[in-house]
Write a protein that holds these residues in place. Structure first.
Motif, PDB file in Angstrom:
ATOM      1  N   ILE A 316      42.475  66.928  34.295  1.00  0.00           N
ATOM      2  CA  ILE A 316      42.610  67.801  35.462  1.00  0.00           C
ATOM      3  C   ILE A 316      43.554  68.944  35.101  1.00  0.00           C
ATOM      4  CG2 ILE A 316      43.174  67.940  37.916  1.00  0.00           C
ATOM      5  CD1 ILE A 316      41.007  65.911  37.408  1.00  0.00           C
ATOM      6  N   ASN A 318      45.314  72.753  36.360  1.00  0.00           N
ATOM      7  CA  ASN A 318      45.637  73.588  37.531  1.00  0.00           C
ATOM      8  C   ASN A 318      46.070  74.989  37.102  1.00  0.00           C
ATOM      9  OD1 ASN A 318      46.900  70.541  38.433  1.00  0.00           O
ATOM     10  ND2 ASN A 318      45.423  71.501  39.789  1.00  0.00           N
ATOM     11  N   GLU A 325      41.830  80.428  34.724  1.00  0.00           N
ATOM     12  CA  GLU A 325      40.894  79.313  34.591  1.00  0.00           C
ATOM     13  C   GLU A 325      39.888  79.589  33.465  1.00  0.00           C
ATOM     14  OE1 GLU A 325      38.544  76.858  37.946  1.00  0.00           O
ATOM     15  OE2 GLU A 325      37.895  78.941  37.790  1.00  0.00           O
ATOM     16  N   ALA A 558      37.489  73.675  41.636  1.00  0.00           N
ATOM     17  CA  ALA A 558      37.544  72.432  42.424  1.00  0.00           C
ATOM     18  C   ALA A 558      38.647  72.527  43.478  1.00  0.00           C
ATOM     19  CB  ALA A 558      37.770  71.239  41.505  1.00  0.00           C
ATOM     20  N   ILE A 559      38.387  73.402  44.459  1.00  0.00           N
ATOM     21  CA  ILE A 559      39.357  73.613  45.549  1.00  0.00           C
ATOM     22  C   ILE A 559      38.616  73.557  46.883  1.00  0.00           C
ATOM     23  CG2 ILE A 559      40.997  74.969  44.186  1.00  0.00           C
ATOM     24  CD1 ILE A 559      39.723  77.503  45.294  1.00  0.00           C
ATOM     25  N   GLU A 560      39.368  73.282  47.933  1.00  0.00           N
ATOM     26  CA  GLU A 560      38.796  73.259  49.273  1.00  0.00           C
ATOM     27  C   GLU A 560      38.245  74.650  49.616  1.00  0.00           C
ATOM     28  OE1 GLU A 560      38.801  70.594  51.904  1.00  0.00           O
ATOM     29  OE2 GLU A 560      38.780  69.612  49.939  1.00  0.00           O
ATOM     30  N   SER A 597      41.244  73.114  38.960  1.00  0.00           N
ATOM     31  CA  SER A 597      41.545  73.428  40.359  1.00  0.00           C
ATOM     32  C   SER A 597      42.592  74.534  40.406  1.00  0.00           C
ATOM     33  CB  SER A 597      42.074  72.193  41.091  1.00  0.00           C
ATOM     34  OG  SER A 597      41.132  71.144  41.061  1.00  0.00           O
ATOM     35  N   ILE A 608      43.816  71.880  46.485  1.00  0.00           N
ATOM     36  CA  ILE A 608      42.971  71.125  45.570  1.00  0.00           C
ATOM     37  C   ILE A 608      41.865  70.414  46.350  1.00  0.00           C
ATOM     38  CG2 ILE A 608      44.367  69.016  45.648  1.00  0.00           C
ATOM     39  CD1 ILE A 608      43.860  68.815  42.580  1.00  0.00           C
ATOM     40  N   SER A 609      40.679  70.345  45.781  1.00  0.00           N
ATOM     41  CA  SER A 609      39.547  69.725  46.452  1.00  0.00           C
ATOM     42  C   SER A 609      39.829  68.261  46.786  1.00  0.00           C
ATOM     43  CB  SER A 609      38.294  69.808  45.571  1.00  0.00           C
ATOM     44  OG  SER A 609      37.247  69.032  46.106  1.00  0.00           O
ATOM     45  N   VAL A 612      38.739  65.816  44.102  1.00  0.00           N
ATOM     46  CA  VAL A 612      39.641  65.530  42.979  1.00  0.00           C
ATOM     47  C   VAL A 612      40.641  64.457  43.383  1.00  0.00           C
ATOM     48  CG1 VAL A 612      41.345  66.506  41.389  1.00  0.00           C
ATOM     49  CG2 VAL A 612      39.363  67.876  42.076  1.00  0.00           C
TER      50      VAL A 612
END
Length: 628
Positions: A316, A318, A325, A558-560, A597, A608-609, A612
């Protein structure tokens, strides 16, 4: 000749040996489902004396249908295998229509012609931006959805154009096909359903022909396809379906996992077999993906096993934002290639929406890392909103560009009539013509002079500041809000596009360099289509990644709000499909899986989603096991 079962698991053998009655095979990722289908077809012919002409094997794509046929032919030594009807739903249903309704190939309206017709209808109705790819494709997809769901057109709410506009487009399109004696691919399904439902003699002929039916990827079936299968499989119900409700990700096309989940409701005495060995992924990837999908309520519980060993744990990462990214991914790819003697084609970057590919493309071009984009949408720079912004930028540095002025003169609305705009498109400077030849009122001329002043100011700015100025001071954002309110559609997606290109312009001190960069991106994407180089990193949406596998996979964003997507948060069933999407993305990985994320999105803090977080929760032992 008996089949060699040595390379089959016990559950695969059970599926292959199934003879009569309904059977549902739940096939998890990497479980060898195509092999099972091929072996069963051969077993029916060679060992159970079934006439190959009585076997119908359906898949959802032409490529998978050909793969199924070729694998069956390769495994079998008898000529009769060629008499099996392999095909897609569309090819099989068109064959029925051709036999009983006299349709010919020239009656088919192909997708290119369909697009052209819809575009002309939208244009004839003077629907704003109706000539843009995104609008045309959106309308086409919605027409397809309502047909495949057997919906009433008067109950349908379009998310692309207004309800009244959509109804008019639909009626004009249907009238065109009737006048030209044409049918499209959706009509193949609808017309076959109506034919079999209304004509019992024809239905009985089809039933006698197709006594054994096999369907691959059954979780992707829609309502009209399922209704036809119910009709033709009676009364013996020798229907063999292979699917995985955990991989049902095409709800926007009308695909329904419910038909798999409720299979026993429609057919009697169903035999259920689970292909529970994942031959593709390491045990750590299997464990975490099973943990994720266990949070869905509408599913069968499965105990998936692995055979490859534990492998490395999921990583993972960040990063600060989408730019960092992309850079981290590029560096990790170069590092892995150097360390482990891998190729670029061993890597895939998977994202929820096409818009996320923008930063990846920019960074990979800078790093000279070869890539290919699987999806048909070429780049964010072809979106109609981005074309508007690019037109603003271009006319700020060159006021002789008539087509660009034509595009933006009423965005926002400056009350310049179409007749005036056409007159201004003649010889001479566009703005001078508008002011001097079109008989505008003084207040209208004021709006044009304000535009001129804005453009003179814009050309002195950095690319990012220029886009920000266009959005605010030139009131392009206001134009979009009014545009969406008029059509009763959500603004969120269009604002996201604007934010993405504003971010893409951050590294350019002037407009000319940014416009050159955009042309370079388009050229690179065009070049990759013509070149036959296979050693490239794959960029793909999750939807397009379905059925593929890669040694190393990066899941980005991979985020909300991205995954699960904002639009999915209204209902639990939508969130479950988003979770299935994430599950499909995870299970494309064979050896290594990276999930990224970003901490920020468009300058705002990102969360973060939840997916995850679900992956990182303690794992219950019953969710996985190993035969390693």
């Amino acid at each position: 000749m008996r089949l060699n079962y040595n390379n089959l698991s016990e559950n695969q053998k059970a599926a292959v040996n199934h003879f009569k009655g309904p059977c549902m095979v739940l096939a998890g990722p990497g479980s060898g489902k195509t092999r099972v289908i091929s072996y069963r077809i051969i077993n029916l012919i060679e060992n159970l004396n079934v006439n190959p002409e009585n076997i119908l094997a359906i898949s959802f794509t032409r490529a998978s249908s050909i793969e199924m046929r070729d694998k069956s032919v390769k495994l079998s030594s008898i000529e009769g295998i060629n008499k099996v009807s392999f095909g897609t739903f569309h090819s099989v249903f068109f064959k029925i229509l051709r036999s009983f309704r006299g349709y010919k190939l020239e009656n088919i309206l192909d997708e290119k012609e369909k697009k052209y017709i819809i575009k002309n209808i939208l244009k004839s109705m003077n629907i704003e931006n109706g000539e843009e790819e995104e609008i045309i494709n959106g309308v086409i997809n919605e027409i397809s959805f309502l047909k495949n769901e057997l919906m009433n057109i008067y109950d349908f709410e379009s998310s692309i154009i207004s309800k009244d506009e959509f109804l008019k487009v639909y009626i004009m399109y249907e009238n065109y096909k009737d006048d030209m004696k044409k049918i499209d691919f959706d009509d193949m399904l609808i017309n076959t359903y109506n034919l079999l439902r209304e004509n019992e003699n024809i239905l009985n002929i089809i039933r006698r022909r197709y006594k054994y039916i096999l369907i691959d990827e059954f979780q992707d079936i829609n309502k009209v396809q399922f209704e036809v299968l119910k009709l033709i499989s009676k009364p013996f119900e020798n229907i063999f379906v292979v699917g995985d409700e955990d991989q049902s990700i095409y709800g926007f096309r009308g695909a329904r996992p419910d038909f798999l989940l409720e299979f026993e409701k429609y057919f009697s005495s169903v035999k259920i077999i689970v292909l529970d060995i994942n031959y593709r992924s390491t045990i750590n990837i299997i464990k975490k993906s099973c943990k994720l999908i266990s949070n869905n309520k509408k599913r069968y519980i499965k105990n998936i096993k692995g055979v490859k060993g534990y492998g490395e744990d999921i990583v993972i990462i960040n990063p600060d934002d989408s730019e960092e990214e992309a850079k981290k991914i590029g560096n990790l790819i170069l590092e892995n290639i150097s360390k482990f003697n891998l190729q670029y084609s061993d890597f895939a970057v998977i994202y929820r929406t096409n818009i996320q590919s923008r930063a990846l493309i920019d960074v990979f071009m800078d790093m000279n890392i070869p890539f290919m984009i699987r999806d048909t949408v070429v780049s964010i720079y072809d979106h109609w909103v981005v074309k508007d912004i690019i037109s603003y930028l271009k006319v700020s540095i060159d006021n002789t560009l008539k087509e660009e002025f034509f595009r933006i003169i009423n965005k926002p609305f400056r009350y310049i009539s179409k007749e005036s705009i056409k007159m201004a498109m003649t010889d001479g400077n566009f703005l001078d013509n508008i002011k001097m030849k079109c008989g505008l009122k003084p207040w209208q001329i004021n709006t044009i002079e304000e535009l001129e002043s804005d453009l003179n100011y814009i050309k002195t700015m950095s690319a990012k500041d220029a886009i920000s100025y266009i959005r605010t001071s030139c009131e392009y954002d206001r134009y979009l809000i009014e545009y969406c309110e008029k059509r009763k559609i959500k603004i969120t997606g269009l604002f996201e596009v604007l934010s993405e290109i504003e971010g893409s312009a951050s590294n350019f001190s002037n407009i000319c360099d940014y416009l050159t960069h955009i042309e370079n991106v388009k050229e690179e994407i065009s070049k990759q289509k013509s070149e036959n180089c296979k050693d490239r990193v794959t960029f793909t949406t999750i939807h397009s990644a379905k059925g593929l596998e890669f040694k190393n996979v990066f899941i980005v964003g991979a985020i909300e709000g991205v995954i699960p997507h904002d639009k999915s948060l209204e209902k639990d069933e939508y969130v479950e499909e988003e979770r299935r999407l994430f599950y499909v993305a995870m299970t494309r990985a064979m050896d290594k899986l990276y999930i990224l994320s970003p901490k920020n999105k468009y300058g705002k803090k990102a969360c973060i989603s939840r997916f995850v977080e679900e992956i990182n929760e303690p794992i219950k032992k019953e969710l996985y096991s190993s035969i390693y």
